[in-house]
Write an enzyme that holds these catalytic residues in place. Structure first.
Site, PDB file in Angstrom:
ATOM      1  N   THR A 104      46.779  21.920  -1.288  1.00 15.41           N
ATOM      2  CA  THR A 104      46.209  21.712  -2.022  1.00 15.41           C
ATOM      3  C   THR A 104      45.085  21.448  -2.156  1.00 15.41           C
ATOM      4  OG1 THR A 104      47.532  20.158  -3.548  1.00 15.41           O
ATOM      5  CG2 THR A 104      45.256  20.178  -4.151  1.00 15.41           C
ATOM      6  N   ASP A 148      52.034  27.040   0.956  1.00 16.26           N
ATOM      7  CA  ASP A 148      52.682  25.557   0.479  1.00 16.26           C
ATOM      8  C   ASP A 148      53.075  24.966   1.839  1.00 16.26           C
ATOM      9  OD1 ASP A 148      52.525  23.527  -3.125  1.00 16.26           O
ATOM     10  OD2 ASP A 148      54.589  22.580  -1.217  1.00 16.26           O
ATOM     11  N   SER A 149      53.131  23.502   1.758  1.00 12.29           N
ATOM     12  CA  SER A 149      53.514  23.320   3.129  1.00 12.29           C
ATOM     13  C   SER A 149      55.030  22.976   3.270  1.00 12.29           C
ATOM     14  CB  SER A 149      52.141  21.759   3.494  1.00 12.29           C
ATOM     15  OG  SER A 149      53.341  20.629   2.875  1.00 12.29           O
ATOM     16  N   SER A 150      55.320  22.776   1.768  1.00  9.75           N
ATOM     17  CA  SER A 150      56.968  22.988   1.328  1.00  9.75           C
ATOM     18  C   SER A 150      57.458  23.963   1.638  1.00  9.75           C
ATOM     19  CB  SER A 150      56.812  22.821  -0.192  1.00  9.75           C
ATOM     20  OG  SER A 150      56.540  22.159  -0.435  1.00  9.75           O
ATOM     21  N   ASP A 154      52.438  17.837   2.207  1.00 10.02           N
ATOM     22  CA  ASP A 154      53.661  16.633   1.717  1.00 10.02           C
ATOM     23  C   ASP A 154      54.700  16.893   3.597  1.00 10.02           C
ATOM     24  OD1 ASP A 154      53.224  16.549  -0.837  1.00 10.02           O
ATOM     25  OD2 ASP A 154      54.530  18.947  -1.415  1.00 10.02           O
ATOM     26  N   THR A 194      65.083   3.340  12.562  1.00 11.63           N
ATOM     27  CA  THR A 194      65.744   2.754  11.878  1.00 11.63           C
ATOM     28  C   THR A 194      65.122   3.680   9.983  1.00 11.63           C
ATOM     29  OG1 THR A 194      65.029   0.705  10.827  1.00 11.63           O
ATOM     30  CG2 THR A 194      63.442   1.719  11.885  1.00 11.63           C
ATOM     31  N   GLN A 195      65.727   2.842   9.119  1.00  9.88           N
ATOM     32  CA  GLN A 195      65.202   3.978   7.200  1.00  9.88           C
ATOM     33  C   GLN A 195      63.571   2.667   7.041  1.00  9.88           C
ATOM     34  OE1 GLN A 195      68.511   3.471   5.079  1.00  9.88           O
ATOM     35  NE2 GLN A 195      69.726   4.106   6.160  1.00  9.88           N
ATOM     36  N   CYS A 196      63.355   1.576   7.913  1.00 12.23           N
ATOM     37  CA  CYS A 196      62.562   0.556   7.564  1.00 12.23           C
ATOM     38  C   CYS A 196      61.250   1.678   7.328  1.00 12.23           C
ATOM     39  CB  CYS A 196      62.851  -0.918   8.096  1.00 12.23           C
ATOM     40  SG  CYS A 196      64.115  -1.625   7.164  1.00 12.23           S
TER      41      CYS A 196
HETATM   42  N1  ASP Z   1      52.091  20.777  -2.136  1.00 15.88           N
HETATM   43  C1  ASP Z   1      51.551  20.073  -1.403  1.00 15.88           C
HETATM   44  C2  ASP Z   1      51.361  20.815  -0.386  1.00 15.88           C
HETATM   45  O1  ASP Z   1      52.001  20.121   0.654  1.00 15.88           O
HETATM   46  C3  ASP Z   1      50.698  19.065  -1.757  1.00 15.88           C
HETATM   47  C4  ASP Z   1      49.328  18.780  -0.623  1.00 15.88           C
HETATM   48  O2  ASP Z   1      48.539  20.045   0.043  1.00 15.88           O
HETATM   49  O3  ASP Z   1      49.481  17.988  -0.567  1.00 15.88           O
HETATM   50  O4  ASP Z   1      51.459  22.126   0.508  1.00 15.88           O
END
Ligand code: ASP
EC number: 3.5.1.1
Length: 343
Positions: free
Chosen positions: A15, A59-61, A92, A279-281
């Protein structure tokens, strides 16, 4: 000739690199080579800034280990030339990628600061400018001619964290990250305050930078939940070529005591798959053997992830799997703090 620190800004996507076309209201990619024209405030900083951008910002996804290597190679190739590095990625998966980079470099003696933003840099209410400007300031900060930060950090919303201690905790608020098990390395208010006693110091100042890029990603996260079935666990532990499992347990590292569950884990460890208990915590630590529900896990040789985050456990696993270690060595190094990620 200038004594100003030189900073390399590496833009990978996310972003932060978007700018709003106010006529059409659409977000479009920002040309980082023109960053000094677009954000004239940067010229007031006491450093020289150069930029490198991914040809096709992501996009970091879509982040993966090939991109980890690409980012690390950019840093390694420019390590001598620059005094500090600021890496811009989407938030992300920023905790995953920055953790991985922290392991890929041993004997790091210069700052590598990851940052991004929740709103695009061209948005009126953006958090991008503060995050970017302060990250550059942190990367340029020096004391007695030496960089103050000599590790991989993550800066967001007035706080610098050790990157491999962070988790993204909020998809909307500017305060998007937390480091539950380690205090901030620096805080930005009227002054930029470094918590110097918390910073990593290279063990041996003579040692050269070591760059390791053999990452193995045959790993999986298995998150326990009440009612998880034998079929599900069986399917996961039998994934072909699987080399490591990050087992997200309850509380202080507790898991079901049912025989089928423990047998499956026992056989999987005997097959040579490394299993780490985390841990999930959000905060706190695995304490193997504190309750009866974790005593058996200890007996079958599960690795104690202590207070490591899941993001960092995955990164550390990918890194250590690439090191060709014996089962005992793998456990030993996993349970040891290599880059301040665990205690
Ligand atoms: N979806 C975006 C990403 O991780 C969100 C961000 O940039 O914060 O690439």
């Amino acid at each position: 000739m200038t004594n100003k620190p030189s900073i390399l800004l590496v833009y990978t996507g996310g972003t932060i690199g978007m700018i709003k076309d106010y006529k059409t209201n659409a977000l479009k990619a920002f040309d980082f080579d023109q960053i000094l024209d677009k954000i004239p405030e940067l010229q007031q900083l006491n450093c020289n800034i150069s930029t490198i951008s991914f040809e096709e910002p992501i996009d970091s996804s879509n982040m993966n280990t090939k991109y980890y290597i690409k980012i690390a190679e950019i840093i390694a190739e420019n390590y001598i030339k620059f005094d500090g590095f600021v890496v811009l990625t989407g938030s992300d998966t920023m905790s995953y990628v920055s953790s991985a980079i922290s392991f890929m470099f041993e004997n790091l003696k210069k700052p590598v600061i990851f940052t991004g933003s929740q709103l695009p840099i061209g948005d009126l209410r953006t958090d991008a400018k503060e995050n970017l400007i302060t990250s550059i300031e942190i990367a340029s900060a020096r004391e007695k001619g030496e960089p103050i930060i000599k590790e991989v950090g993550l800066y967001f919303e007035y706080k610098l964290y050790r990157a491999n201690r962070t988790t993204k905790i909020n998809a909307e608020q500017f305060e998007a990250f937390a480091s539950m098990n380690y205090p901030p390395l620096a805080e930005s208010g009227v002054h930029l305050h470094f918590n110097k006693h918390l910073l990593l110091q290279p063990k041996n100042s003579e040692e050269e930078l070591i760059f390791r890029k053999n990452l193995i990603n045959d790993v999986v996260v298995l998150k326990l939940f009440p009612g998880i079935t034998q079929k599900v666990v069986q399917a996961i532990v039998n994934i072909p070529n699987l080399k490591g499992i990050v087992l997200e347990t309850y509380g202080a590292g507790n898991a079901p005591t049912e025989a089928w569950f423990l047998d499956l884990l026992d056989k999987t460890i005997k097959k040579g798959v490394h299993i780490v208990n985390v841990t999930q915590c959000a905060g706190g630590s695995v304490l193997l053997g504190l309750y009866e529900t974790s005593t058996n896990l200890k007996k079958i040789g599960i690795i104690n992830g202590k207070n490591i985050t899941t993001e960092t456990a995955i990164a550390k696993m990918m890194y250590l799997l690439g090191e060709n270690l014996s089962k005992e060595e793998f456990k030993h190094y996993f349970e040891l703090s290599l880059r301040g990620e665990i205690n």
